[in-house]
Motif scaffolding. Structure first.
Motif, PDB file in Angstrom:
ATOM      1  N   ILE A  14       0.829  -1.211   0.000  1.00 53.31           N
ATOM      2  CA  ILE A  14       0.000   0.000   0.000  1.00 53.31           C
ATOM      3  C   ILE A  14       0.864   1.262   0.000  1.00 53.31           C
ATOM      4  O   ILE A  14       0.542   2.236  -0.687  1.00 53.31           O
ATOM      5  CB  ILE A  14      -0.940   0.010   1.225  1.00 53.31           C
ATOM      6  CG1 ILE A  14      -2.000  -1.070   1.088  1.00 53.31           C
ATOM      7  CG2 ILE A  14      -1.591   1.381   1.422  1.00 53.31           C
ATOM      8  CD1 ILE A  14      -2.795  -1.315   2.368  1.00 53.31           C
ATOM      9  N   HIS A  15       1.960   1.260   0.762  1.00 57.07           N
ATOM     10  CA  HIS A  15       2.690   2.499   1.031  1.00 57.07           C
ATOM     11  C   HIS A  15       4.053   2.618   0.339  1.00 57.07           C
ATOM     12  O   HIS A  15       4.717   3.648   0.478  1.00 57.07           O
ATOM     13  CB  HIS A  15       2.861   2.675   2.543  1.00 57.07           C
ATOM     14  CG  HIS A  15       1.556   2.812   3.249  1.00 57.07           C
ATOM     15  ND1 HIS A  15       0.747   3.920   3.126  1.00 57.07           N
ATOM     16  CD2 HIS A  15       0.890   1.961   4.076  1.00 57.07           C
ATOM     17  CE1 HIS A  15      -0.345   3.752   3.847  1.00 57.07           C
ATOM     18  NE2 HIS A  15      -0.279   2.577   4.431  1.00 57.07           N
ATOM     19  N   ALA A  16       4.477   1.610  -0.417  1.00 54.50           N
ATOM     20  CA  ALA A  16       5.815   1.646  -1.013  1.00 54.50           C
ATOM     21  C   ALA A  16       5.988   2.785  -2.020  1.00 54.50           C
ATOM     22  O   ALA A  16       7.034   3.435  -2.045  1.00 54.50           O
ATOM     23  CB  ALA A  16       6.146   0.302  -1.664  1.00 54.50           C
ATOM     24  N   ALA A  17       4.987   3.042  -2.840  1.00 55.48           N
ATOM     25  CA  ALA A  17       5.125   4.108  -3.836  1.00 55.48           C
ATOM     26  C   ALA A  17       5.285   5.474  -3.157  1.00 55.48           C
ATOM     27  O   ALA A  17       6.126   6.287  -3.570  1.00 55.48           O
ATOM     28  CB  ALA A  17       3.936   4.118  -4.796  1.00 55.48           C
ATOM     29  N   ALA A  18       4.503   5.712  -2.116  1.00 59.44           N
ATOM     30  CA  ALA A  18       4.641   6.970  -1.378  1.00 59.44           C
ATOM     31  C   ALA A  18       5.992   7.028  -0.677  1.00 59.44           C
ATOM     32  O   ALA A  18       6.601   8.102  -0.572  1.00 59.44           O
ATOM     33  CB  ALA A  18       3.508   7.134  -0.371  1.00 59.44           C
ATOM     34  N   ALA A  19       6.470   5.886  -0.206  1.00 57.44           N
ATOM     35  CA  ALA A  19       7.789   5.847   0.423  1.00 57.44           C
ATOM     36  C   ALA A  19       8.882   6.158  -0.594  1.00 57.44           C
ATOM     37  O   ALA A  19       9.853   6.851  -0.272  1.00 57.44           O
ATOM     38  CB  ALA A  19       8.028   4.481   1.071  1.00 57.44           C
ATOM     39  N   ALA A  20       8.725   5.678  -1.816  1.00 57.38           N
ATOM     40  CA  ALA A  20       9.696   5.994  -2.871  1.00 57.38           C
ATOM     41  C   ALA A  20       9.688   7.491  -3.172  1.00 57.38           C
ATOM     42  O   ALA A  20      10.744   8.104  -3.351  1.00 57.38           O
ATOM     43  CB  ALA A  20       9.395   5.188  -4.131  1.00 57.38           C
ATOM     44  N   ASP A  21       8.506   8.086  -3.198  1.00 57.83           N
ATOM     45  CA  ASP A  21       8.418   9.543  -3.373  1.00 57.83           C
ATOM     46  C   ASP A  21       9.123  10.262  -2.235  1.00 57.83           C
ATOM     47  O   ASP A  21       9.809  11.270  -2.449  1.00 57.83           O
ATOM     48  CB  ASP A  21       6.960   9.992  -3.442  1.00 57.83           C
ATOM     49  CG  ASP A  21       6.246   9.539  -4.703  1.00 57.83           C
ATOM     50  OD1 ASP A  21       6.926   9.171  -5.691  1.00 57.83           O
ATOM     51  OD2 ASP A  21       4.997   9.539  -4.693  1.00 57.83           O
ATOM     52  N   GLU A  22       8.963   9.753  -1.018  1.00 60.29           N
ATOM     53  CA  GLU A  22       9.625  10.342   0.143  1.00 60.29           C
ATOM     54  C   GLU A  22      11.135  10.211   0.019  1.00 60.29           C
ATOM     55  O   GLU A  22      11.882  11.128   0.373  1.00 60.29           O
ATOM     56  CB  GLU A  22       9.128   9.684   1.434  1.00 60.29           C
ATOM     57  CG  GLU A  22       9.784  10.182   2.692  1.00 60.29           C
ATOM     58  CD  GLU A  22       9.520  11.647   3.013  1.00 60.29           C
ATOM     59  OE1 GLU A  22      10.163  12.162   3.951  1.00 60.29           O
ATOM     60  OE2 GLU A  22       8.695  12.306   2.348  1.00 60.29           O
ATOM     61  N   LEU A  63      27.780  -3.046  -8.999  1.00 62.55           N
ATOM     62  CA  LEU A  63      27.572  -1.800  -8.258  1.00 62.55           C
ATOM     63  C   LEU A  63      26.143  -1.301  -8.419  1.00 62.55           C
ATOM     64  O   LEU A  63      25.517  -0.840  -7.456  1.00 62.55           O
ATOM     65  CB  LEU A  63      28.573  -0.740  -8.703  1.00 62.55           C
ATOM     66  CG  LEU A  63      30.031  -1.048  -8.363  1.00 62.55           C
ATOM     67  CD1 LEU A  63      30.953  -0.097  -9.094  1.00 62.55           C
ATOM     68  CD2 LEU A  63      30.264  -0.995  -6.863  1.00 62.55           C
ATOM     69  N   SER A  64      25.609  -1.415  -9.629  1.00 55.75           N
ATOM     70  CA  SER A  64      24.231  -0.999  -9.892  1.00 55.75           C
ATOM     71  C   SER A  64      23.256  -1.849  -9.088  1.00 55.75           C
ATOM     72  O   SER A  64      22.305  -1.326  -8.492  1.00 55.75           O
ATOM     73  CB  SER A  64      23.937  -1.102 -11.386  1.00 55.75           C
ATOM     74  OG  SER A  64      22.609  -0.712 -11.652  1.00 55.75           O
ATOM     75  N   GLU A  65      23.489  -3.167  -9.058  1.00 55.40           N
ATOM     76  CA  GLU A  65      22.619  -4.064  -8.298  1.00 55.40           C
ATOM     77  C   GLU A  65      22.682  -3.762  -6.798  1.00 55.40           C
ATOM     78  O   GLU A  65      21.662  -3.766  -6.117  1.00 55.40           O
ATOM     79  CB  GLU A  65      22.998  -5.522  -8.560  1.00 55.40           C
ATOM     80  CG  GLU A  65      22.618  -5.994  -9.949  1.00 55.40           C
ATOM     81  CD  GLU A  65      23.144  -7.389 -10.267  1.00 55.40           C
ATOM     82  OE1 GLU A  65      23.718  -8.059  -9.376  1.00 55.40           O
ATOM     83  OE2 GLU A  65      22.983  -7.804 -11.424  1.00 55.40           O
ATOM     84  N   GLU A  66      23.883  -3.500  -6.280  1.00 55.25           N
ATOM     85  CA  GLU A  66      24.023  -3.197  -4.859  1.00 55.25           C
ATOM     86  C   GLU A  66      23.380  -1.856  -4.511  1.00 55.25           C
ATOM     87  O   GLU A  66      22.748  -1.722  -3.461  1.00 55.25           O
ATOM     88  CB  GLU A  66      25.487  -3.244  -4.442  1.00 55.25           C
ATOM     89  CG  GLU A  66      26.011  -4.672  -4.447  1.00 55.25           C
ATOM     90  CD  GLU A  66      27.370  -4.834  -3.804  1.00 55.25           C
ATOM     91  OE1 GLU A  66      27.782  -3.951  -3.020  1.00 55.25           O
ATOM     92  OE2 GLU A  66      28.002  -5.856  -4.084  1.00 55.25           O
ATOM     93  N   ALA A  67      23.532  -0.860  -5.394  1.00 58.29           N
ATOM     94  CA  ALA A  67      22.886   0.430  -5.159  1.00 58.29           C
ATOM     95  C   ALA A  67      21.368   0.270  -5.173  1.00 58.29           C
ATOM     96  O   ALA A  67      20.671   0.841  -4.316  1.00 58.29           O
ATOM     97  CB  ALA A  67      23.338   1.453  -6.206  1.00 58.29           C
ATOM     98  N   ALA A  68      20.844  -0.523  -6.111  1.00 56.51           N
ATOM     99  CA  ALA A  68      19.400  -0.757  -6.169  1.00 56.51           C
ATOM    100  C   ALA A  68      18.915  -1.434  -4.893  1.00 56.51           C
ATOM    101  O   ALA A  68      17.853  -1.085  -4.357  1.00 56.51           O
ATOM    102  CB  ALA A  68      19.040  -1.594  -7.397  1.00 56.51           C
ATOM    103  N   ALA A  69      19.683  -2.395  -4.379  1.00 57.32           N
ATOM    104  CA  ALA A  69      19.297  -3.079  -3.145  1.00 57.32           C
ATOM    105  C   ALA A  69      19.267  -2.102  -1.968  1.00 57.32           C
ATOM    106  O   ALA A  69      18.350  -2.151  -1.131  1.00 57.32           O
ATOM    107  CB  ALA A  69      20.246  -4.240  -2.861  1.00 57.32           C
ATOM    108  N   GLU A  70      20.254  -1.206  -1.903  1.00 57.06           N
ATOM    109  CA  GLU A  70      20.280  -0.213  -0.818  1.00 57.06           C
ATOM    110  C   GLU A  70      19.093   0.749  -0.932  1.00 57.06           C
ATOM    111  O   GLU A  70      18.478   1.104   0.087  1.00 57.06           O
ATOM    112  CB  GLU A  70      21.597   0.568  -0.831  1.00 57.06           C
ATOM    113  CG  GLU A  70      22.835  -0.272  -0.566  1.00 57.06           C
ATOM    114  CD  GLU A  70      22.994  -0.687   0.890  1.00 57.06           C
ATOM    115  OE1 GLU A  70      22.256  -0.187   1.760  1.00 57.06           O
ATOM    116  OE2 GLU A  70      23.875  -1.510   1.145  1.00 57.06           O
ATOM    117  N   LEU A  71      18.769   1.166  -2.147  1.00 54.58           N
ATOM    118  CA  LEU A  71      17.624   2.055  -2.342  1.00 54.58           C
ATOM    119  C   LEU A  71      16.315   1.344  -2.008  1.00 54.58           C
ATOM    120  O   LEU A  71      15.404   1.946  -1.415  1.00 54.58           O
ATOM    121  CB  LEU A  71      17.600   2.594  -3.776  1.00 54.58           C
ATOM    122  CG  LEU A  71      18.742   3.545  -4.120  1.00 54.58           C
ATOM    123  CD1 LEU A  71      18.808   3.783  -5.621  1.00 54.58           C
ATOM    124  CD2 LEU A  71      18.598   4.852  -3.360  1.00 54.58           C
ATOM    125  N   ALA A  72      16.225   0.055  -2.366  1.00 56.36           N
ATOM    126  CA  ALA A  72      15.041  -0.731  -2.014  1.00 56.36           C
ATOM    127  C   ALA A  72      14.896  -0.822  -0.502  1.00 56.36           C
ATOM    128  O   ALA A  72      13.776  -0.733   0.023  1.00 56.36           O
ATOM    129  CB  ALA A  72      15.120  -2.117  -2.646  1.00 56.36           C
TER     130      ALA A  72
END
Length: 95
Positions: A14-22, A63-72
């Motif tokens: 429910i809240h992941a998209a708003a969290a991504a905006d945050e 590096l891209s995969e690790e950055a994506a994991a950290e952002l997730a």
């Protein structure tokens, strides 16, 4: 667990998209602070002491995969205050 796993999953959905905006807002608002924190973590507190220079030898794809994991992970962490603000989660116990 105090929150059932199914409820946790639903709250995230429910809240992941708003969290991504945050996350985007936090990156923009706190950019200089986060750059400095990244420096401190890389060279003073965690990175170099645990990993040496191994990160510099990873492929661009790694590096891209690790950055994506950290952002997730950041999206996951931020969905919790978003859910609280929406009234879908209680505030944490004071302590």
């Amino acid at each position: 667990m105090r929150i059932a796993l199914d409820q946790q999953r639903e709250l995230y959905r429910i809240h992941a998209a708003a969290a991504a905006d945050e996350l985007v807002r936090v990156l923009q608002a706190r950019l200089a602070e986060l750059v400095e924190l990244g420096f401190e973590r890389a060279f003073d507190t965690v990175g170099v002491h645990e990993y040496g220079d191994s990160t510099y030898w990873k492929s661009t794809e790694q590096l891209s995969e690790e950055a994506a994991a950290e952002l997730a992970d950041a999206i996951f962490y931020l969905h919790i205050p978003v859910a609280r603000a929406a009234g879908d989660l209680p505030l944490p116990d004071a302590g």
